[in-house]
Scaffold this motif. Structure first.
Motif, PDB file in Angstrom:
ATOM      1  N   ARG A  74       1.329 -13.406  -5.572  1.00  0.00           N
ATOM      2  CA  ARG A  74       1.021 -11.930  -5.519  1.00  0.00           C
ATOM      3  C   ARG A  74      -0.433 -11.371  -5.486  1.00  0.00           C
ATOM      4  NH1 ARG A  74       5.041  -9.220  -8.809  1.00  0.00           N
ATOM      5  NH2 ARG A  74       6.725 -10.433  -9.304  1.00  0.00           N
ATOM      6  N   PRO A  78      -0.900 -12.380  -0.338  1.00  0.00           N
ATOM      7  CA  PRO A  78      -1.267 -10.939   0.204  1.00  0.00           C
ATOM      8  C   PRO A  78      -2.615 -10.747   0.714  1.00  0.00           C
ATOM      9  CG  PRO A  78      -0.205 -10.641  -1.803  1.00  0.00           C
ATOM     10  CD  PRO A  78      -0.508 -12.112  -1.626  1.00  0.00           C
ATOM     11  N   SER A  81      -3.072 -12.584   3.750  1.00  0.00           N
ATOM     12  CA  SER A  81      -2.272 -11.982   5.032  1.00  0.00           C
ATOM     13  C   SER A  81      -3.242 -10.661   5.369  1.00  0.00           C
ATOM     14  CB  SER A  81      -1.087 -11.640   4.629  1.00  0.00           C
ATOM     15  OG  SER A  81      -0.802 -10.558   4.170  1.00  0.00           O
ATOM     16  N   ARG A  82      -3.878 -10.107   4.507  1.00  0.00           N
ATOM     17  CA  ARG A  82      -4.411  -8.743   4.798  1.00  0.00           C
ATOM     18  C   ARG A  82      -5.873  -9.198   5.471  1.00  0.00           C
ATOM     19  NH1 ARG A  82      -4.882  -3.895   0.223  1.00  0.00           N
ATOM     20  NH2 ARG A  82      -6.301  -2.760   1.314  1.00  0.00           N
ATOM     21  N   ASN A  86      -6.525  -7.737   9.352  1.00  0.00           N
ATOM     22  CA  ASN A  86      -7.666  -6.933   9.559  1.00  0.00           C
ATOM     23  C   ASN A  86      -8.728  -7.839  10.743  1.00  0.00           C
ATOM     24  OD1 ASN A  86      -8.399  -4.206   7.961  1.00  0.00           O
ATOM     25  ND2 ASN A  86      -6.978  -5.540   6.954  1.00  0.00           N
TER      26      ASN A  86
ATOM     27  N   ASP B  71       0.898  -7.123 -11.436  1.00  0.00           N
ATOM     28  CA  ASP B  71       0.759  -6.395 -10.374  1.00  0.00           C
ATOM     29  C   ASP B  71       0.521  -7.211  -9.110  1.00  0.00           C
ATOM     30  OD1 ASP B  71       1.006  -4.231 -12.228  1.00  0.00           O
ATOM     31  OD2 ASP B  71      -1.358  -3.777 -12.064  1.00  0.00           O
ATOM     32  N   SER B  72       0.920  -6.713  -7.985  1.00  0.00           N
ATOM     33  CA  SER B  72       0.836  -7.556  -7.026  1.00  0.00           C
ATOM     34  C   SER B  72      -0.355  -7.009  -6.017  1.00  0.00           C
ATOM     35  CB  SER B  72       2.113  -7.517  -5.844  1.00  0.00           C
ATOM     36  OG  SER B  72       3.036  -8.265  -6.468  1.00  0.00           O
ATOM     37  N   TYR B  73      -1.081  -7.618  -5.124  1.00  0.00           N
ATOM     38  CA  TYR B  73      -2.198  -7.109  -4.279  1.00  0.00           C
ATOM     39  C   TYR B  73      -1.273  -6.548  -3.163  1.00  0.00           C
ATOM     40  CZ  TYR B  73      -6.626  -6.312  -2.107  1.00  0.00           C
ATOM     41  OH  TYR B  73      -7.518  -5.998  -1.280  1.00  0.00           O
ATOM     42  N   ALA B  75      -0.397  -6.358   0.494  1.00  0.00           N
ATOM     43  CA  ALA B  75      -0.677  -7.215   1.731  1.00  0.00           C
ATOM     44  C   ALA B  75      -1.008  -6.575   3.077  1.00  0.00           C
ATOM     45  CB  ALA B  75       0.704  -8.401   2.219  1.00  0.00           C
ATOM     46  N   THR B  76      -1.038  -5.336   3.004  1.00  0.00           N
ATOM     47  CA  THR B  76      -1.352  -4.427   4.155  1.00  0.00           C
ATOM     48  C   THR B  76      -2.187  -3.618   3.817  1.00  0.00           C
ATOM     49  OG1 THR B  76       0.554  -2.908   3.929  1.00  0.00           O
ATOM     50  CG2 THR B  76       0.935  -4.879   5.166  1.00  0.00           C
ATOM     51  N   GLY B  77      -3.053  -2.837   4.873  1.00  0.00           N
ATOM     52  CA  GLY B  77      -3.880  -1.814   4.594  1.00  0.00           C
ATOM     53  C   GLY B  77      -5.345  -2.308   5.204  1.00  0.00           C
ATOM     54  N   THR B  78      -6.299  -1.336   5.244  1.00  0.00           N
ATOM     55  CA  THR B  78      -7.706  -1.669   5.615  1.00  0.00           C
ATOM     56  C   THR B  78      -8.273  -2.342   4.588  1.00  0.00           C
ATOM     57  OG1 THR B  78      -7.549   0.679   6.331  1.00  0.00           O
ATOM     58  CG2 THR B  78      -9.712  -0.534   6.695  1.00  0.00           C
ATOM     59  N   LEU B  79      -9.128  -3.591   5.065  1.00  0.00           N
ATOM     60  CA  LEU B  79      -9.783  -4.254   3.928  1.00  0.00           C
ATOM     61  C   LEU B  79     -11.369  -4.070   4.020  1.00  0.00           C
ATOM     62  CD1 LEU B  79      -9.319  -6.373   2.040  1.00  0.00           C
ATOM     63  CD2 LEU B  79      -9.811  -8.127   3.569  1.00  0.00           C
ATOM     64  N   ALA B  83     -11.391  -2.456  -1.375  1.00  0.00           N
ATOM     65  CA  ALA B  83     -10.368  -3.063  -1.633  1.00  0.00           C
ATOM     66  C   ALA B  83     -10.569  -4.576  -1.981  1.00  0.00           C
ATOM     67  CB  ALA B  83      -9.538  -3.263  -0.095  1.00  0.00           C
ATOM     68  N   ALA B  84     -11.738  -5.228  -1.677  1.00  0.00           N
ATOM     69  CA  ALA B  84     -12.041  -6.380  -2.205  1.00  0.00           C
ATOM     70  C   ALA B  84     -12.422  -6.379  -3.589  1.00  0.00           C
ATOM     71  CB  ALA B  84     -13.283  -6.980  -1.224  1.00  0.00           C
ATOM     72  N   PHE B  87      -9.384  -6.331  -5.575  1.00  0.00           N
ATOM     73  CA  PHE B  87      -8.798  -7.800  -5.593  1.00  0.00           C
ATOM     74  C   PHE B  87      -9.546  -8.599  -6.556  1.00  0.00           C
ATOM     75  CE2 PHE B  87      -8.837 -12.216  -4.187  1.00  0.00           C
ATOM     76  CZ  PHE B  87      -7.420 -12.235  -4.376  1.00  0.00           C
TER      77      PHE B  87
END
Lengths: 180, 122
Positions: A74, A78, A81-82, A86, B71-73, B75-79, B83-84, B87
């Motif tokens: 989780r 992810p 992969s993110r 990017n 909660d899951s982080y 896996a898609t979207g701008t990093l 966002a970091a 995480f």
């Protein structure tokens, strides 16, 4: 001729058995009479304590295993992969992930540290410490050693998570501010 | 030798045909025993046994097993840095939870704690 071969084989088997028995006896020095008496006297309470540890460790195993699995699927997967989506270099993060996976599967996988410890402790609890105090004592010592291995494996997996977190912090410095 | 074996097989088949119901029941029972033995072997060797808190004696710790779905982080979207940060917050929380209890550590299993040390009794 046949008899000679048969005798030679028998002698070899007996010698091997004696060597094994002697080696085991040297590995496990005999306990003093007082020590054995003490083990016999505390047999019931010792087994009760071990039983409680056995049960509470089972719950810990389930919770730790679940936590390791959740973090991997989780959070870490992810994020990796993110990073890839990017087009960022995630080589170090991937290698830390591999080390973490290895440690967490060493903890809970088949024939791995926890399973070996649990089997040893179950066998220990089956030994009658009133009649076989020496055997019981060494079985407890082996259980303790295996439990400490489980402890180390859990610590290593947590350390890998801390390494991962530190690496993310380094990666963060190269990332753009939000909105840029 | 072969003719004797053939004869034996034929008589065995004849006997089986005569008592088909008994043979069926015995075969079913044997098959059930074999399948249960294989299942139990897999249960013991696969590590499922260690995860099974429905065993007798584990009633008290059954509730302690957390059935949580944290909660899951995404896996898609701008990093970006935010966002970091998100995480790292999530990971920090999980690490703290794991670090709170010194799992499988402690002195619970020392000789002294178990009362099997070589110390002279008082």
């Amino acid at each position: 001729m046949k008899h000679v071969v048969l005798m030679a084989v028998t002698a070899a088997v007996v010698c091997a058995a004696v060597v094994v028995v002697v080696a085991r006896a040297q590995e496990q020095p005999a306990l003093s009479e007082e020590h054995q008496t003490r083990i016999r006297a505390n047999c019931l309470s010792t087994k009760e304590t071990l039983r409680r540890i056995h049960i509470s460790d089972a719950s810990l195993r389930v919770n730790r295993g679940q936590a390791f699995e959740n973090i991997s699927t989780r959070l870490i997967a992810p994020f990796n992969s993110r990073m890839a989506l990017n087009r960022l270099d995630g080589t170090t993060l991937s290698s830390i992930t591999a080390a973490y996976e290895q440690d967490s599967s060493r903890f809970g996988g088949q024939q791995q540290t926890y399973q070996r410890y649990e089997q040893q402790l179950s066998q220990t609890l089956e030994i009658d410490c009133t009649t076989r105090p020496t055997e019981f004592y060494y079985a407890v010592a082996e259980s303790r050693r295996l439990r400490s291995e489980v402890h180390d494996t859990v610590k290593q997996a947590i350390q890998q998570l801390k390494n991962y977190r530190r690496e993310v912090d380094i990666v963060k410095a190269s990332l753009p501010e939000p909105g840029q | 030798m072969i003719s004797r074996l053939k004869h034996w097989l034929r008589s065995a088949v004849d006997a089986a045909n005569k008592h088909a119901l008994v043979v069926f029941i015995v075969s079913a029972v044997v098959a059930a025993f074999v399948l249960v033995a294989v299942a139990l072997h897999l249960y013991r060797t696969s590590g499922s046994l260690q995860l099974d808190l429905s065993r007798p004696g584990y009633e008290n710790v059954r509730q302690e097993a957390k059935d949580e779905s944290p909660d899951s982080y995404p896996a898609t979207g701008t990093l970006d840095r935010a966002a970091a940060e998100d995480f790292m917050d999530m990971l920090d929380r999980r690490i703290r939870e794991l670090d709170t209890v010194d799992a499988f550590g402690g002195d619970g299993m020392t000789d002294a704690a178990l009362g099997i040390d070589d110390a002279p009794q008082q």
